[in-house]
Structure formats: structure tokens, C-alpha cells
Design a protein around this motif. Structure first.
Motif, PDB file in Angstrom:
ATOM      1  N   CYS A 100       9.366  -9.747  17.603  1.00 20.88           N
ATOM      2  CA  CYS A 100      10.762 -10.201  17.649  1.00 20.88           C
ATOM      3  C   CYS A 100      11.367  -9.849  19.003  1.00 20.88           C
ATOM      4  O   CYS A 100      11.160 -10.542  19.971  1.00 20.88           O
ATOM      5  CB  CYS A 100      11.598  -9.644  16.502  1.00 20.88           C
ATOM      6  N   ARG A 121       1.684 -15.940  12.001  1.00 19.55           N
ATOM      7  CA  ARG A 121       1.991 -14.830  11.094  1.00 19.55           C
ATOM      8  C   ARG A 121       1.473 -15.100   9.678  1.00 19.55           C
ATOM      9  O   ARG A 121       2.133 -14.808   8.684  1.00 19.55           O
ATOM     10  CB  ARG A 121       3.481 -14.519  11.087  1.00 19.55           C
ATOM     11  N   TYR A 162       8.307  -8.336   8.433  1.00 18.80           N
ATOM     12  CA  TYR A 162       7.647  -9.465   7.766  1.00 18.80           C
ATOM     13  C   TYR A 162       8.379  -9.894   6.491  1.00 18.80           C
ATOM     14  O   TYR A 162       8.273 -11.047   6.061  1.00 18.80           O
ATOM     15  CB  TYR A 162       6.188  -9.131   7.449  1.00 18.80           C
ATOM     16  N   SER A 164      11.341 -10.612   6.158  1.00 19.16           N
ATOM     17  CA  SER A 164      12.317 -11.657   6.475  1.00 19.16           C
ATOM     18  C   SER A 164      11.650 -12.993   6.776  1.00 19.16           C
ATOM     19  O   SER A 164      12.337 -13.986   7.003  1.00 19.16           O
ATOM     20  CB  SER A 164      13.166 -11.241   7.687  1.00 19.16           C
ATOM     21  N   TYR A 165      10.321 -13.003   6.778  1.00 20.06           N
ATOM     22  CA  TYR A 165       9.567 -14.209   7.129  1.00 20.06           C
ATOM     23  C   TYR A 165       8.636 -14.632   6.005  1.00 20.06           C
ATOM     24  O   TYR A 165       8.469 -15.818   5.744  1.00 20.06           O
ATOM     25  CB  TYR A 165       8.755 -13.931   8.400  1.00 20.06           C
ATOM     26  N   LYS A 167       5.378 -15.476   4.393  1.00 21.13           N
ATOM     27  CA  LYS A 167       4.768 -16.767   4.082  1.00 21.13           C
ATOM     28  C   LYS A 167       3.355 -16.642   3.523  1.00 21.13           C
ATOM     29  O   LYS A 167       2.751 -17.645   3.148  1.00 21.13           O
ATOM     30  CB  LYS A 167       4.730 -17.650   5.342  1.00 21.13           C
ATOM     31  N   TYR A 453      12.977 -15.239  16.042  1.00 21.53           N
ATOM     32  CA  TYR A 453      13.231 -14.732  14.690  1.00 21.53           C
ATOM     33  C   TYR A 453      13.516 -15.906  13.771  1.00 21.53           C
ATOM     34  O   TYR A 453      14.207 -16.852  14.159  1.00 21.53           O
ATOM     35  CB  TYR A 453      14.436 -13.776  14.693  1.00 21.53           C
ATOM     36  N   GLU A 455      12.496 -18.787  10.451  1.00 23.58           N
ATOM     37  CA  GLU A 455      11.501 -19.654   9.856  1.00 23.58           C
ATOM     38  C   GLU A 455      10.874 -20.639  10.841  1.00 23.58           C
ATOM     39  O   GLU A 455       9.870 -21.268  10.542  1.00 23.58           O
ATOM     40  CB  GLU A 455      12.138 -20.449   8.707  1.00 23.58           C
TER      41      GLU A 455
END
Length: 604
Positions: A100, A121, A162, A164-165, A167, A453, A455
């Protein structure tokens, strides 16, 4: 010989070498500070009562081209860590691969995006293969500097925010194993804001939290998730970052120290992000996009306790007063500040138009359709990562030019090299002047910074990323020039023919002047009154972007990048040159906004 017991998190308090230990940490990024100033910044950190340094590791700098690694000079991470140890600091390493950090693509190298199926990621094989190769090189260098091997590294972070992301539910386990299989044996931890705590962790790894204000029961949530574990605020946000066109963020010193004091009274450990922000030199500043794309400025002052140029602030003095209460021995006295200079103004003496400079750039690539800068066959087929890209094609009429939002991120538009307007994410349609004969349409597209930062990481291709329409018909047959303004390009152009300033000026263009320094060079700040937007190079060093919309009003020029005698300053200006380069002792941050009353900082 008894085994060294590293940092442990087996009770409500950390222990180090079997004794109670509280992390009083601060973040400094070695890649945002000139190497000549590493010692100065770390000494000032130690004198503030900080006992632990944390730093990110930027993959995109260490592997700028696939398979080409750089750990030398200002990227000598081992030297930085060893210097911290010499000065009495422990180290928490945050190697990513994603960091980030308001850094282009969150530190991920843009050449990853050449894979059309790339899923950053995640455990997608194209990504993990690249991470494995990078970690092979990186961990080989840092593993020997761990506490168990006699070094200062007491903890290593597993990826970054991670939660906040999230997947791929296998990804964090993969990163953990990638670290451990390469000899990382110290305490592992994760770092998330409150919203990300639930899904950002991984078994056997200590969870830590990022925050600025003590609200919404954040610390209680962390404690409930990890009973009988120590509490660590891995990122206590001492300030906030800035974006172009918006105010400079400040966070009152008294509010900062009040929160830190309460955290310490509760028995928590802390790490200030940032203790010293430094500068995102070159084209490395990132962007945020939570619905609207906003590129970040070059200064990373962050309203931190130690300013961009290493000055003590009120935050520093209040923090030092607070932290000294948590040391049994006196902390060192703060070292003196470096002198700064206000040099004589430099009159620009020569210029070269962008069009004349093309002869010194890479040979243009012919493409039937628009092509992103990452997919250009340059730099050993790693593509273009940063800077500008010039797209030229032939048009046979005027009319409506529509970008369909396929310009990333900002384009100056020319017809037969005459400026006609700007297209970006806000302005996507432009009227071209009428004409019946064949004319050249030129689009100078700037990568203003990839999102770091959120999506949208996989969608950070720059340049022209899709069709551009003229009167509803897609344009074809482009000649594409890579204008990434590398040192080699600048060196080639400097040896070419430049025009005097008495001749007609053509924009965009390069403007050159000479700064004469008597005696020992000192830090200063460059100001560009009357200039509009561009980039500044001093002796080949890219200081970063300037833009008259602010909030940043000047660029930090470190003294070690100057030399006694003549120094060459080159400015790439897009639209309007002021003709004079002036210097200031102190920065100007523009209008301000109190970040403690800004809701965005509580989101990420």
C-alpha cells in the motif's frame, strides 16, 4: 550458549529475550529518504524514545524488470537494517509483496499487468510464481538479520491489510508459508483496520490493528479476537496523505499524543505510521479510487512528527516527552538539524520541445489499436512503467473526440502539434477543429499514479486502455512513443541541440538552467512560480511532480543530490513555463484540513 529468545506474544504482554517488552515503534521508509540521511533520521527516531523501526519493502523498486534485481545504493535494505541495529533500534520488517504505502500499485511491479489473466494478491499461478522468485532474492538477504541469528529483526509482517481486499482464502496461508520456507523464524503478524480484522488473519499469526482514533470499540474487538495476547497498533496514523487539488491534511499534535497516551496506559504497544514520511521521489506516488480517481502528491510529509526534510515538529517534542516515561534509561539528545539554503534564483536558459526530444526516445512502436504503456515492447519486453506515453495517428476531419474513459490518466491533445484541450476521467469528450486534409492527432498521456489501495488493483493499466472515438469511429494505426524520462533518455537529450529562451517556446517542453552552489551543498525547496504542471530533475534525480492546483507548493531538494559548483536543473513543463526557478528554506503545504474531522481516514 543459550538460544536467543526473540519476540514472543504468549501472554497479555510481549516478551523479548524472556523479559517484558513494549514496542514503541515508528515507520521510516528507506526508499523515501536519501541514503545520506538514513543515519540522521534514525538518530532522531532513537532520540524521540522510539525503540523499534518498521519499514516496508517496495517490490517495484527492487525488481523493476522481471528477473532484474536491485539491492544497491539507496535500495540497500541490508545496510538500512544494520544501521538501525547499530543505533539501538529493533526492526519490524513489512516485506509485502503488497505494501500500500501510497506507493504506485501498492509496491507491486507494473510488469505483472502484462499477463492479461493476472489476479494480484491471490494464489493465481502467474502471481505466486513472480512472488516466489522475488522472495527467493529478498529473504536470502534479510533472514540472516533476524534476532535468532544475532540481528535486529524481531518480527515480520505477513502481507498487508488483506482483510480490506480479501479475494482468496488461501492467499494469506500461501504468503505465510512463503516466508517460513525461506528461513523466516521470528514472530509473524498481520495488520488490518477494524473492518479487515475478521478476514485478514491467518492461523498462528498475531493480529494487529491500524487506527487513528479510539472509537467504535476497535481495541476491544482486537482483544476479544485474541484473548491473552498482547495488543499492538501496527499503524497508528500520525497524520494523513494528500491528493492533488485538495487541502493538506493535518492532525493536531495534542490529539495525537492524547490517543497514544491512552493506548500506552492500556498496556498496548504502538507503531507510528509515519514517524517520518519523507518523499515519493520520481513517479512513485500512488492514487486512491473509492469511486473517484485521485492521484497523490510527491511529498509524503504526512504531518508526521519528523517533517519531510527531517525537521522536528510539535508532535515530535510532545511525543518525546511522553515516551521518555516508558524508558528506564535516559533517551539520547536529539541531534542538530541540517542547515538549509535559499539559493539565488535560476533563470532558465535553454529549452527543447517535446517534439524535438522524440529523436532521443525509444523508437516508436506501431500499433493498429490502442495499447497500454505496460504492454509496449520496451525495457526487455517488461513494458513501460511510469511517466508519459505519446500516441500519434492521422485524422482526416475534425469533430467529436471521445475517450470513453479509456485514457489513464490525463492526456494533452494536439492537432498538428497545436494544443486543443485535455481529456481525463472527468472530461471525456473534446471538439477537434475542422479540417479536410490529413493531420496528425497527438495524445500525450500521463500515468498520474496507479491506485495503491482498494478493489481496482488489477485494472491499473495506463496510457490508452481502449478505443478512442472520432465521430463515433475508433481511431487506428498509432505510432507510440515511450516517454518515461529515464536517466538514459535525459542524458541523450542533454547532448542534443537546445534552443535559447529568446526563441519561440513550444509546449510541452524541457527547460534547462544551472544552479551554482558555493561551499557545501545544503537542503532547499524548489518553487516554480508561473509554471503549471510537470516534473523536475536535478543532476538527473527526479524530484517528483509539481502542479499549480496544489496543495503541494514546492519540491524538496536534498543537499546530498547537489554538488559544489554547477548543478543542472531540468524541468519538463506541459503547458506554461514561468522562466524562473526559485528556492525556499521551508515548504508550503497550501490550505489545510483537520484529518481528525475527515471521515476518510477512519475507513482505511
Amino acid at each position: 550458549m543459550a538460544e536467543r529468545q526473540g519476540l514472543r506474544a504468549e501472554s497479555c504482554h510481549f516478551t523479548l529475550q524472556g523479559a517484558p517488552f513494549r514496542i514503541l515503534g515508528g515507520s521510516i521508509h528507506y526508499f523515501r529518504v536519501p541514503r545520506a540521511y538514513w543515519r540522521d533520521r534514525l538518530l532522531k527516531m532513537r532520540a524521540c524514545g522510539i525503540n523499534t523501526l518498521s519499514t516496508y519493502v517496495p517490490w517495484n523498486l527492487h525488481e523493476p524488470e522481471k528477473g532484474l534485481f536491485n539491492f544497491k545504493d539507496h535500495l540497500d535494505l541490508e545496510a538500512f537494517i544494520c544501521l538501525a541495529e547499530e543505533l539501538g533500534l529493533w526492526v519490524i520488517l513489512r516485506p509485502g509483496p503488497y505494501i500500500c504505502a501510497e506507493w504506485d500499485l501498492g509496491g507491486l511491479p507494473s510488469w505483472l499487468l502484462r499477463d492479461k489473466d493476472m489476479k494480484l494478491r491471490t494464489t493465481y499461478s502467474g502471481f505466486t510464481s513472480a512472488v516466489n522468485s522475488y522472495f527467493d532474492k529478498l529473504m536470502h538477504r534479510v533472514a540472516r538479520l533476524q534476532f535468532s541469528n544475532g540481528g535486529p529483526i524481531i518480527a515480520v509482517q505477513v502481507e498487508n491489510e488483506y482483510g480490506s481486499y480479501f479475494k482468496d482464502d488461501s492467499y494469506m496461508k500461501y504468503i505465510k508459508e512463503a516466508l517460513m520456507s525461506r528461513g523466516i523464524t521470528e514472530l509473524l503478524l498481520t495488520s488490518d483496520n477494524r473492518e479487515g480484522l475478521r478476514c485478514g488473519g491467518v492461523d498462528g499469526v498475531l493480529k494487529t490493528i491500524n487506527l487513528q482514533k479510539l472509537s467504535y470499540g476497535a481495541m476491544q474487538s482486537l482483544a476479544e479476537m485474541q484473548p491473552e495476547k498482547p495488543l499492538l497498533v501496527m499503524e497508528y496514523w500520525s497524520g494523513w496523505f494528500d491528493v492533488w487539488g485538495e487541502p493538506h491534511h493535518i492532525y493536531p499534535a495534542e490529539e495525537m499524543t492524547a490517543v497514544i497516551s491512552e493506548l500506552l496506559e492500556r498496556g498496548a504497544s504502538i507503531n507510528l505510521y509515519m514517524f517520518h514520511g519523507g518523499t515519493s521521489f520520481g513517479f512513485m506516488s500512488g492514487a486512491v479510487d473509492l469511486g473517484i480517481y485521485k492521484p497523490q502528491i510527491s511529498s509524503y510529509d504526512y504531518d508526521a512528527p519528523l517533517s519531510e526534510c527531517g525537521d522536528y515538529t510539535l508532535k515530535y517534542h510532545l511525543l518525546r516527552s511522553l515516551l521518555t516515561n516508558y524508558h528506564s534509561e535516559p533517551v539520547p539528545e536529539p541531534p542538530p538539524l541540517q542547515d538549509r539554503a535559499v539559493y539565488e534564483a535560476v533563470l532558465v536558459s535553454q529549452h527543447m520541445s517535446l517534439w524535438d526530444s522524440l529523436q532521443y526516445a525509444e523508437k516508436p512502436f506501431k500499433s493498429e489499436d490502442p495499447i497500454s504503456m505496460e504492454n509496449l515492447p520496451v525495457h526487455n519486453s517488461n513494458g513501460q512503467s511510469y511517466g508519459y506515453t505519446l500516441y500519434e495517428t492521422t485524422i482526416l476531419s475534425g469533430g467529436s473526440l471521445n475517450s470513453r474513459n479509456n485514457i489513464r490518466d490525463r492526456a494533452l491533445v494536439f492537432v498538428d502539434r497545436q494544443f486543443v484541450g485535455i481529456l481525463d476521467y472527468r472530461t471525456q469528450e473534446l471538439a477537434l477543429p475542422k479540417g479536410k486534409d490529413a493531420r496528425t492527432l497527438s495524445l500525450l498521456v500521463e500515468n498520474c499514479g496507479r491506485v495503491n489501495y482498494g478493489e481496482a488493483l488489477d485494472a491499473q493499466h495506463k496510457g490508452l486502455v481502449g478505443d478512442i472515438l472520432l465521430n463515433h469511429t475508433p481511431l487506428k494505426r498509432f505510432a507510440v512513443h515511450s516517454m518515461d524520462m529515464t536517466p538514459s533518455f535525459l542524458n541523450r537529450s542533454h547532448s542534443g541541440k537546445w534552443n535559447s529562451m529568446t526563441e519561440s517556446l513550444v509546449y510541452p517542453g524541457f527547460f534547462k538552467g544551472t544552479l551554482h552552489v558555493d561551499g557545501e551543498p545544503r537542503d532547499t525547496f524548489i518553487k516554480l512560480p508561473g509554471w503549471m504542471k510537470g516534473v523536475v530533475f536535478v543532476n538527473g534525480n527526479n524530484l517528483g511532480r509539481y502542479w499549480c492546483i496544489g496543495p503541494q507548493k514546492n519540491l524538496y531538494l536534498p543537499g546530498p543530490w547537489l554538488k559544489t559548483g554547477n548543478n543542472q536543473i531540468t524541468v519538463f513543463e506541459e503547458q506554461r513555463a514561468g522562466g524562473t526557478i526559485v528556492f525556499a528554506e521551508n515548504p508550503e503545504h497550501g490550505r489545510t484540513i483537520d484529518v481528525s474531522r475527515h471521515p476518510f481516514c477512519t475507513i482505511i
